[in-house]
Design a protein around this motif. Structure first.
Motif, PDB file in Angstrom:
ATOM      1  N   ASN A 264       4.920  70.387  42.983  1.00 21.31           N
ATOM      2  CA  ASN A 264       6.182  71.105  43.062  1.00 21.31           C
ATOM      3  C   ASN A 264       5.934  72.541  43.522  1.00 21.31           C
ATOM      4  OD1 ASN A 264       8.434  72.887  41.941  1.00 21.31           O
ATOM      5  ND2 ASN A 264       9.278  70.849  41.625  1.00 21.31           N
ATOM      6  N   PRO A 265       6.523  72.964  44.633  1.00 26.45           N
ATOM      7  CA  PRO A 265       6.211  74.291  45.192  1.00 26.45           C
ATOM      8  C   PRO A 265       6.596  75.445  44.273  1.00 26.45           C
ATOM      9  CG  PRO A 265       8.088  73.305  46.329  1.00 26.45           C
ATOM     10  CD  PRO A 265       7.504  72.232  45.458  1.00 26.45           C
ATOM     11  N   ILE A 266       7.677  75.276  43.500  1.00 23.77           N
ATOM     12  CA  ILE A 266       8.103  76.360  42.611  1.00 23.77           C
ATOM     13  C   ILE A 266       7.076  76.577  41.510  1.00 23.77           C
ATOM     14  CG2 ILE A 266       9.902  77.153  41.027  1.00 23.77           C
ATOM     15  CD1 ILE A 266      11.865  75.452  42.634  1.00 23.77           C
ATOM     16  N   LEU A 267       6.604  75.490  40.916  1.00 21.63           N
ATOM     17  CA  LEU A 267       5.620  75.618  39.847  1.00 21.63           C
ATOM     18  C   LEU A 267       4.264  76.077  40.392  1.00 21.63           C
ATOM     19  CD1 LEU A 267       6.424  72.590  37.527  1.00 21.63           C
ATOM     20  CD2 LEU A 267       7.233  74.944  37.416  1.00 21.63           C
ATOM     21  N   ILE A 268       3.938  75.695  41.618  1.00 23.48           N
ATOM     22  CA  ILE A 268       2.714  76.200  42.237  1.00 23.48           C
ATOM     23  C   ILE A 268       2.803  77.722  42.393  1.00 23.48           C
ATOM     24  CG2 ILE A 268       1.345  76.233  44.366  1.00 23.48           C
ATOM     25  CD1 ILE A 268       2.058  73.256  44.687  1.00 23.48           C
TER      26      ILE A 268
ATOM     27  N   ILE B 106      10.652  69.633  34.764  1.00 26.64           N
ATOM     28  CA  ILE B 106       9.876  68.621  34.026  1.00 26.64           C
ATOM     29  C   ILE B 106      10.786  67.502  33.539  1.00 26.64           C
ATOM     30  CG2 ILE B 106       8.588  68.226  31.886  1.00 26.64           C
ATOM     31  CD1 ILE B 106       7.357  71.032  32.307  1.00 26.64           C
ATOM     32  N   LEU B 107      11.921  67.861  32.937  1.00 25.15           N
ATOM     33  CA  LEU B 107      12.852  66.838  32.451  1.00 25.15           C
ATOM     34  C   LEU B 107      13.439  66.030  33.606  1.00 25.15           C
ATOM     35  CD1 LEU B 107      14.720  68.778  29.620  1.00 25.15           C
ATOM     36  CD2 LEU B 107      13.081  66.917  29.356  1.00 25.15           C
ATOM     37  N   ALA B 108      13.740  66.706  34.721  1.00 27.06           N
ATOM     38  CA  ALA B 108      14.293  65.992  35.873  1.00 27.06           C
ATOM     39  C   ALA B 108      13.281  64.998  36.428  1.00 27.06           C
ATOM     40  CB  ALA B 108      14.710  66.989  36.952  1.00 27.06           C
ATOM     41  N   GLU B 109      12.019  65.404  36.496  1.00 32.79           N
ATOM     42  CA  GLU B 109      10.990  64.490  36.985  1.00 32.79           C
ATOM     43  C   GLU B 109      10.793  63.328  36.024  1.00 32.79           C
ATOM     44  OE1 GLU B 109       9.692  64.367  39.776  1.00 32.79           O
ATOM     45  OE2 GLU B 109      10.104  66.322  40.652  1.00 32.79           O
ATOM     46  N   MET B 110      10.836  63.599  34.733  1.00 34.71           N
ATOM     47  CA  MET B 110      10.722  62.522  33.751  1.00 34.71           C
ATOM     48  C   MET B 110      11.898  61.561  33.867  1.00 34.71           C
ATOM     49  SD  MET B 110       9.226  64.435  30.346  1.00 34.71           S
ATOM     50  CE  MET B 110       9.122  62.874  29.459  1.00 34.71           C
ATOM     51  N   GLY B 111      13.090  62.107  34.130  1.00 31.75           N
ATOM     52  CA  GLY B 111      14.257  61.255  34.309  1.00 31.75           C
ATOM     53  C   GLY B 111      14.113  60.346  35.510  1.00 31.75           C
ATOM     54  N   ASN B 112      13.477  60.845  36.562  1.00 32.94           N
ATOM     55  CA  ASN B 112      13.263  60.029  37.757  1.00 32.94           C
ATOM     56  C   ASN B 112      12.275  58.900  37.526  1.00 32.94           C
ATOM     57  OD1 ASN B 112      15.068  61.296  39.389  1.00 32.94           O
ATOM     58  ND2 ASN B 112      13.574  62.379  40.633  1.00 32.94           N
ATOM     59  N   GLN B 113      11.440  59.047  36.480  1.00 30.72           N
ATOM     60  CA  GLN B 113      10.458  58.012  36.173  1.00 30.72           C
ATOM     61  C   GLN B 113      10.929  57.088  35.057  1.00 30.72           C
ATOM     62  OE1 GLN B 113       7.849  57.813  38.148  1.00 30.72           O
ATOM     63  NE2 GLN B 113       8.481  59.701  39.181  1.00 30.72           N
ATOM     64  N   ALA B 114      12.203  57.206  34.660  1.00 32.69           N
ATOM     65  CA  ALA B 114      12.733  56.402  33.550  1.00 32.69           C
ATOM     66  C   ALA B 114      12.595  54.915  33.862  1.00 32.69           C
ATOM     67  CB  ALA B 114      14.197  56.749  33.305  1.00 32.69           C
ATOM     68  N   GLY B 115      12.344  54.137  32.816  1.00 28.50           N
ATOM     69  CA  GLY B 115      12.207  52.694  32.971  1.00 28.50           C
ATOM     70  C   GLY B 115      10.772  52.247  33.067  1.00 28.50           C
ATOM     71  N   LYS B 116       9.851  53.180  33.245  1.00 31.65           N
ATOM     72  CA  LYS B 116       8.435  52.846  33.286  1.00 31.65           C
ATOM     73  C   LYS B 116       7.822  53.104  31.918  1.00 31.65           C
ATOM     74  CE  LYS B 116       8.175  54.070  38.188  1.00 31.65           C
ATOM     75  NZ  LYS B 116       7.486  54.869  39.219  1.00 31.65           N
ATOM     76  N   GLY B 117       6.630  52.621  31.714  1.00 27.38           N
ATOM     77  CA  GLY B 117       5.948  52.873  30.454  1.00 27.38           C
ATOM     78  C   GLY B 117       5.674  54.347  30.268  1.00 27.38           C
TER      79      GLY B 117
ATOM     80  N   MET C 112      10.782  86.390  34.317  1.00 26.28           N
ATOM     81  CA  MET C 112       9.797  85.759  33.449  1.00 26.28           C
ATOM     82  C   MET C 112      10.435  84.615  32.664  1.00 26.28           C
ATOM     83  SD  MET C 112       7.762  89.107  32.020  1.00 26.28           S
ATOM     84  CE  MET C 112       6.851  88.132  30.825  1.00 26.28           C
ATOM     85  N   ILE C 113      11.609  84.874  32.084  1.00 27.33           N
ATOM     86  CA  ILE C 113      12.281  83.846  31.289  1.00 27.33           C
ATOM     87  C   ILE C 113      12.667  82.655  32.153  1.00 27.33           C
ATOM     88  CG2 ILE C 113      14.357  83.339  29.930  1.00 27.33           C
ATOM     89  CD1 ILE C 113      14.230  86.344  29.042  1.00 27.33           C
ATOM     90  N   GLU C 114      13.251  82.947  33.297  1.00 33.31           N
ATOM     91  CA  GLU C 114      13.729  81.866  34.160  1.00 33.31           C
ATOM     92  C   GLU C 114      12.576  81.072  34.773  1.00 33.31           C
ATOM     93  OE1 GLU C 114      17.575  84.648  35.147  1.00 33.31           O
ATOM     94  OE2 GLU C 114      16.038  84.336  36.689  1.00 33.31           O
ATOM     95  N   ASN C 115      11.518  81.771  35.187  1.00 32.32           N
ATOM     96  CA  ASN C 115      10.424  81.096  35.888  1.00 32.32           C
ATOM     97  C   ASN C 115       9.366  80.523  34.957  1.00 32.32           C
ATOM     98  OD1 ASN C 115      11.093  81.486  38.771  1.00 32.32           O
ATOM     99  ND2 ASN C 115      11.002  83.639  38.222  1.00 32.32           N
ATOM    100  N   LEU C 116       9.319  81.005  33.717  1.00 28.67           N
ATOM    101  CA  LEU C 116       8.340  80.488  32.758  1.00 28.67           C
ATOM    102  C   LEU C 116       8.948  79.512  31.765  1.00 28.67           C
ATOM    103  CD1 LEU C 116       6.316  83.729  31.912  1.00 28.67           C
ATOM    104  CD2 LEU C 116       5.777  81.949  33.565  1.00 28.67           C
ATOM    105  N   LEU C 117      10.270  79.527  31.608  1.00 27.43           N
ATOM    106  CA  LEU C 117      10.901  78.694  30.585  1.00 27.43           C
ATOM    107  C   LEU C 117      11.953  77.755  31.163  1.00 27.43           C
ATOM    108  CD1 LEU C 117      11.367  77.982  27.581  1.00 27.43           C
ATOM    109  CD2 LEU C 117      13.001  79.878  27.468  1.00 27.43           C
ATOM    110  N   ILE C 118      13.038  78.295  31.697  1.00 30.58           N
ATOM    111  CA  ILE C 118      14.191  77.469  32.056  1.00 30.58           C
ATOM    112  C   ILE C 118      13.910  76.577  33.272  1.00 30.58           C
ATOM    113  CG2 ILE C 118      16.619  77.475  32.668  1.00 30.58           C
ATOM    114  CD1 ILE C 118      16.043  78.409  29.827  1.00 30.58           C
ATOM    115  N   ILE C 119      13.434  77.166  34.362  1.00 30.13           N
ATOM    116  CA  ILE C 119      13.200  76.365  35.567  1.00 30.13           C
ATOM    117  C   ILE C 119      12.117  75.312  35.349  1.00 30.13           C
ATOM    118  CG2 ILE C 119      12.431  76.446  37.977  1.00 30.13           C
ATOM    119  CD1 ILE C 119      13.875  79.118  38.251  1.00 30.13           C
ATOM    120  N   PRO C 120      10.945  75.664  34.767  1.00 31.19           N
ATOM    121  CA  PRO C 120       9.957  74.605  34.517  1.00 31.19           C
ATOM    122  C   PRO C 120      10.474  73.507  33.590  1.00 31.19           C
ATOM    123  CG  PRO C 120       8.930  76.760  34.348  1.00 31.19           C
ATOM    124  CD  PRO C 120      10.403  76.997  34.444  1.00 31.19           C
TER     125      PRO C 120
END
Length: 318
Positions: free
Chosen positions: A170-174, A144-155, A132-140
């Motif tokens: 994302n299959p894990i979050l699905i 999310i931060l990794a995806e935001m990092g990939n979009q860096a430089g945009k508005g 629960m902790i890993e799948n509801l908190l740490i992994i998401p």
């Protein structure tokens, strides 16, 4: 010691199988990536669904464990991000994945078997809590931060839009959303579908370890030593110490068995699919090497943790 070795040896044999398959040219790099895709898109989501639906939520909820283990893991996660992103000027996506490596334990394939040997039946409850902790908190949070990092430089608006679009695919979050809906509503999957999920979940561990071995073949550690060392020390030392510290700082008394469960789970190496997630964000090599080192060294650190919790009266002597 021999019991722990009996648990970790098959893990190394599976990793070695992947390595030898690559070295012997039984599989190609593209074929290994195909297996990795299978794990990420089918096996791992099924494992998440099974973890969240195997036991009724009301039977596994332990607020003190969730708070202490969750907060300790979150502190390590944020420390890792701060160290990599602010201290070492690494990209946010890279920092987020490093945080994941330090704060998410291999609960299912290493932590649970060892805890079952030491604690008996309560190990299943701790596994469900950890999932629960890993799948509801740490992994998401990491994704999310990794995806935001990939979009860096945009508005900001475009960054949020692109991040949301990638996350909903994302299959894990699905798998996480499906598992939560099933757990909360109490709806059971039809028997044939449940069997498919069970079979795919069972395949997650062996196939992930095979991919790790294939990824390690030909890997050069040049330029990776610092990040690999940080990941190993953060996961095997900092994570269990942080969880222990939060347990001790919480007001009121903690059941010794609960405290022992938290420390032992945090002492496990990082999740076995860590290199597969790292690969998506440019950290495939260092994450595979760190997992290999962590899994090897965890034989000693988990043995030490078992001795310590027994020595200080948290477990009955064996």
């Amino acid at each position: 010691m021999l019991e722990i070795l009996a648990i970790t040896t098959p893990i190394f044999l599976l990793i070695g199988t992947g390595y030898l398959a690559m070295a012997g040219r039984l599989v190609t790099h593209d074929q290994v990536q195909g297996v990795a895709t299978f794990v990420l898109y089918l096996a791992l989501p099924s494992l998440v669904i099974r973890a969240l639906t195997e036991n009724p939520l009301g039977e596994v909820i332990n607020p003190r464990y969730l708070l202490a283990y969750g907060l300790g893991s979150l502190l390590v996660f944020l420390f890792a991000i701060g160290l990599a992103y602010r201290g070492q000027r690494q990209p946010l996506a890279s920092a987020a994945i490093q945080g994941l490596g330090m704060a998410a334990s291999n609960s299912g394939f290493i932590g649970y078997p060892i805890m079952a040997m030491v604690l008996g039946a309560p190990a299943a409850i701790f596994l469900a809590l950890n999932m629960m902790i890993e799948n509801l908190l740490i992994i998401p949070a990491a994704l999310i931060l990794a995806e935001m990092g990939n979009q860096a430089g945009k508005g900001l608006g475009e960054t949020l839009r692109q991040t949301a679009l990638r996350l909903v695919r994302n299959p894990i979050l699905i798998g996480l959303v499906i598992g939560l809906l099933l757990a909360v509503t109490g709806v059971a999957l039809p028997s044939p579908l449940a069997r498919v999920v069970e079979m795919l979940a069972d395949a997650a561990g062996p196939t992930a370890l095979f991919v790790i071995g294939g990824t390690l073949y030909g890997l050069k550690l040049t330029g990776m030593v610092r990040d690999m060392t940080q990941l190993v020390l953060g996961k095997l030392l900092l994570h269990p110490l942080a969880v222990l510290g939060v347990f001790l700082l919480l007001p009121g008394s903690t059941d010794p068995l609960v405290l022992a469960g938290g420390v032992l789970m945090a002492s496990a190496p990082m999740i076995s699919v860590f290199p597969l997630l790292g690969q998506r964000y440019g950290l495939g090599g260092v994450s595979a090497a760190a997992l290999m080192a962590c899994t090897l060294l965890s034989f000693f650190t988990m043995s030490l943790a078992i001795w310590l919790v027994t020595r200080f009266g948290l477990l009955p002597p064996t």
